[in-house]
Every structure is written in structure tokens, then in C-alpha cells.
Design an enzyme around this catalytic site. Structure first.
Site, mmCIF file in Angstrom:
data_model
loop_
_atom_site.group_PDB
_atom_site.id
_atom_site.type_symbol
_atom_site.label_atom_id
_atom_site.label_comp_id
_atom_site.label_asym_id
_atom_site.label_seq_id
_atom_site.Cartn_x
_atom_site.Cartn_y
_atom_site.Cartn_z
ATOM 1 N N HIS A 1 -5.194 -0.024 -8.199
ATOM 2 C CA HIS A 1 -6.662 0.120 -7.611
ATOM 3 C C HIS A 1 -7.235 1.363 -7.782
ATOM 4 O O HIS A 1 -6.272 2.432 -7.604
ATOM 5 C CB HIS A 1 -6.756 -0.480 -6.322
ATOM 6 C CG HIS A 1 -6.675 -2.002 -5.995
ATOM 7 N ND1 HIS A 1 -7.180 -2.534 -4.862
ATOM 8 C CD2 HIS A 1 -6.000 -2.876 -6.994
ATOM 9 C CE1 HIS A 1 -6.769 -3.812 -4.998
ATOM 10 N NE2 HIS A 1 -6.152 -4.036 -6.305
ATOM 11 N N CYS B 1 -10.456 -2.816 -0.606
ATOM 12 C CA CYS B 1 -9.619 -3.893 0.170
ATOM 13 C C CYS B 1 -8.803 -3.457 1.245
ATOM 14 O O CYS B 1 -8.818 -2.239 1.318
ATOM 15 C CB CYS B 1 -8.796 -4.586 -0.921
ATOM 16 S SG CYS B 1 -7.591 -3.750 -1.698
ATOM 17 N N GLU C 1 -8.762 3.447 -5.923
ATOM 18 C CA GLU C 1 -8.573 4.097 -4.693
ATOM 19 C C GLU C 1 -7.192 4.717 -4.552
ATOM 20 O O GLU C 1 -7.154 5.885 -4.116
ATOM 21 C CB GLU C 1 -9.048 3.305 -3.383
ATOM 22 C CG GLU C 1 -10.567 2.942 -3.506
ATOM 23 C CD GLU C 1 -10.444 1.453 -3.991
ATOM 24 O OE1 GLU C 1 -10.004 0.912 -4.956
ATOM 25 O OE2 GLU C 1 -11.118 0.505 -3.211
ATOM 26 N N CYS D 1 -6.328 -0.728 0.158
ATOM 27 C CA CYS D 1 -6.930 0.517 0.042
ATOM 28 C C CYS D 1 -7.512 1.341 1.092
ATOM 29 O O CYS D 1 -7.404 2.432 1.260
ATOM 30 C CB CYS D 1 -7.984 0.420 -1.039
ATOM 31 S SG CYS D 1 -7.361 -0.024 -2.778
#
Length: 152
Positions: A46, A76, A48, A79
Site C-alpha cells: 500500500h 485501511c 501509505e 495502514c
């Protein structure tokens, strides 16, 4: 947020879900990240996580107190947990994630007062642009327009 959108566009061109992130400290971008889940064959890819990892490497420290994270889509749960553990001061989010958002939309991991660190969270910075980029990507996937997603 414009810089995070540039990262999202790079992700899109690589066939990834177009999410980008930047970590800013003292007004300077110190790390950038973009989604790489498909290329890395890992759910950990991801934007992040990428940006936070690079920022921690920049400082040689797992704590990013005083830093801000700009991200094109709401983080999410994974993260949001990383944001808390890194002690990021503020999270600036473009588009809400109505399926997996963990900064208040579906879950409120980042805003949970039970944690010893609760970052400030702001929504809607360039939200129209961020949301449109995601909507266009998924619409192209549904209709088979591979050029719009960067897939060949």
C-alpha cells in the site's frame, strides 16, 4: 496532495490501484509511496506503508512524530495501524474509502482514543480529483479498458 496524486498516477500507469502518498516534515517531502500490491504480489504494497517505510529509513527511526502524511485515499486498517505506530502527527486524506476506510468512514482505527497516539485526520483535500482517479480506474477495469488502468 498534488505530489501524492503524482504517485497515484505512476501507480495507475503500472496497472496498480491508483493510490499515492507523501510524508512531509517541516514543509519538505521526505518520502513518497504508491500502491505496488500487484507488482509485489503482496497485500502489504500500500502507498501509505511504502511512504512510511521510506520516511522511517530517511530518519533511521520508526517514529515519525511531527510528520504529516498526505494520501489520496483513506487508509485501511493495516495502514491506519502503521500511522499510529509511526506516531504520525497528521493525516490529510483526499477521498473517503466507503468499503475499507479506517480513519472514520467505516472503521475508526486512527481516531480511537484507546491508543496512546491519535493522529489528527483531515478529509477532502482535492477529494474530487482523488475520487475521480479511483472511480475512473475501477470503471475502466469493469469495462475492459486496459489503457486507462495501465494494464496491457
Amino acid at each position: 496532495m498534488r505530489e501524492a496524486l503524482k504517485e497515484a498516477e505512476l501507480a495507475r500507469l503500472q496497472g496498480e490501484v491508483p493510490v499515492g502518498a507523501v510524508v512531509v516534515c517541516g514543509g519538505e517531502i521526505i518520502a513518497r509511496g504508491r500502491n505496488t500490491t500487484r507488482a509485489s504480489a503482496s497485500p502489504l504494497g500500500h502507498a501509505e506503508i511504502d511512504a512510511i517505510g521510506r520516511a522511517c529509513a530517511h530518519f533511521h527511526n520508526e517514529r515519525l512524530g511531527g510528520c504529516e502524511l498526505y494520501v489520496t485515499k483513506e487508509p485501511c486498517t493495516m495502514c491506519a495501524g502503521a500511522i499510529i505506530h509511526a506516531r504520525i502527527k497528521r493525516v490529510i486524506i483526499g477521498a473517503r474509502d466507503t468499503k475499507y476506510g479506517a480513519c472514520g468512514t467505516v472503521f475508526d482505527v486512527a481516531g480511537n482514543p484507546r491508543y496512546n497516539h491519535v493522529p489528527e485526520v483531515s478529509f477532502g483535500v482535492m477529494g474530487d480529483v482523488c475520487g475521480a482517479m479511483l472511480s475512473d480506474f475501477f470503471e475502466a477495469l469493469r469495462t475492459g479498458k486496459k489503457t486507462a488502468t495501465g494494464l496491457s
